[in-house]
Design an enzyme around this catalytic site. Structure first.
Site, PDB file in Angstrom:
ATOM      1  N   LYS A  15       0.817  -1.220   0.000  1.00 45.19           N
ATOM      2  CA  LYS A  15       0.000   0.000   0.000  1.00 45.19           C
ATOM      3  C   LYS A  15       0.848   1.266   0.000  1.00 45.19           C
ATOM      4  CE  LYS A  15      -2.308  -0.818   3.745  1.00 45.19           C
ATOM      5  NZ  LYS A  15      -1.676  -2.101   4.095  1.00 45.19           N
ATOM      6  N   LYS A  37      -1.400   8.932   6.478  1.00 48.39           N
ATOM      7  CA  LYS A  37      -1.603   7.581   7.005  1.00 48.39           C
ATOM      8  C   LYS A  37      -2.181   7.762   8.402  1.00 48.39           C
ATOM      9  CE  LYS A  37       0.716   3.125   7.734  1.00 48.39           C
ATOM     10  NZ  LYS A  37      -0.132   2.349   6.796  1.00 48.39           N
ATOM     11  N   VAL A 117      -4.603   1.141   7.030  1.00 49.64           N
ATOM     12  CA  VAL A 117      -3.720   0.294   7.830  1.00 49.64           C
ATOM     13  C   VAL A 117      -4.226  -1.134   7.703  1.00 49.64           C
ATOM     14  CG1 VAL A 117      -5.075   0.798   9.918  1.00 49.64           C
ATOM     15  CG2 VAL A 117      -2.738  -0.108  10.122  1.00 49.64           C
ATOM     16  N   GLY A 118      -3.312  -2.079   7.420  1.00 48.18           N
ATOM     17  CA  GLY A 118      -3.737  -3.464   7.245  1.00 48.18           C
ATOM     18  C   GLY A 118      -4.683  -3.607   6.073  1.00 48.18           C
ATOM     19  N   GLN A 176       3.071  -6.755  -7.741  1.00 47.98           N
ATOM     20  CA  GLN A 176       3.708  -8.064  -7.604  1.00 47.98           C
ATOM     21  C   GLN A 176       4.649  -8.078  -6.411  1.00 47.98           C
ATOM     22  OE1 GLN A 176       5.801  -9.466 -11.075  1.00 47.98           O
ATOM     23  NE2 GLN A 176       6.315 -11.429 -10.153  1.00 47.98           N
TER      24      GLN A 176
END
Length: 222
Positions: A15, A37, A117-118, A176
């Site tokens: 991310k 963030k 986040v996550g 990727q």
């Protein structure tokens, strides 16, 4: 002001790298861009307070410098689920606080990109999830799909969850993360067929990711 919320299929899907690449792409087009963030766990103690490495990179990529607290209002030391980290720190993650920081950033830039986040359904509190952030901020969502074994299930479930929540899935970006992934093109074709949103770019494996190189994989006209 324009912006996006960048979420991912899981932790480690890239991310932050994609957020930095999107910022670089917009900046190459002459836009003033800032990043955010709002919640980060796994922070180091500095003289100025807790700092998260990914949030610091997002801060540094900004067209101009803003205070760290605006980029990352909630920073937690332990690299654990944010709602658990917040509980251990005796803190409640408040969406109003995130919205206030975001509003201040939007007043200074053409674009503000907000990284989650996550994954999409990570809890932030007893009745609050990551997906509540873009809802509060009024942002469309970009999904980062970490290309590796298992990504089809994660990506399709996440895309369906975003869209069923009533939020706009603006598109998805394939990143990727496994340099040796088997049947990569077949997996991409499956994702294109089953995710009901456009693919905004495919970022190949990079041993040392660079925002400029990632930006080249994300054409702005998409």
């Amino acid at each position: 002001m324009s912006g996006f919320f960048i979420t991912g299929t899981d932790t480690g899907c890239g991310k932050t790298e994609i957020t930095l690449g999107l910022m670089a792409a917009l900046q190459a087009g002459g836009q003033r861009v800032l990043g955010m963030k709002p919640v980060a766990s796994g922070c180091d103690q500095h003289p100025e307070g807790l700092r998260n490495a990914d949030a610091e990179r997002i801060q540094a990529q900004g067209t101009f410098t803003v205070t760290y607290a605006l980029v990352n209002p909630y920073a937690f030391a332990q690299p654990i689920a944010p709602h658990v980290a917040a509980e251990q720190a005796g803190v409640s993650i408040e969406l109003d606080c995130i919205r206030a920081a975001h509003t201040e950033l939007t007043q200074q830039a053409d674009w503000v990109l907000v990284e989650g986040v996550g994954g999409w359904r990570v809890p932030l509190g007893p009745e609050c999830f990551v997906g509540d952030i873009p809802r509060t901020l009024g942002l469309p969502v970009i999904l980062v799909v970490g290309l590796k074994l298992g990504c089809l299930n994660h990506a399709i479930l996440t895309a369906e969850s975003i869209q069923s929540s009533g939020l706009e899935l603006a598109g998805w970006i394939a990143n990727q993360v496994d340099p040796d992934m088997l049947a990569l093109e077949a997996n991409l074709e499956t994702l294109r067929r089953l995710i009901q949103a456009p693919c905004l770019g495919v970022v190949p494996w990079m041993a040392e990711p660079d925002p400029g190189a990632i930006a080249a994989c994300l054409p702005l006209d998409r």
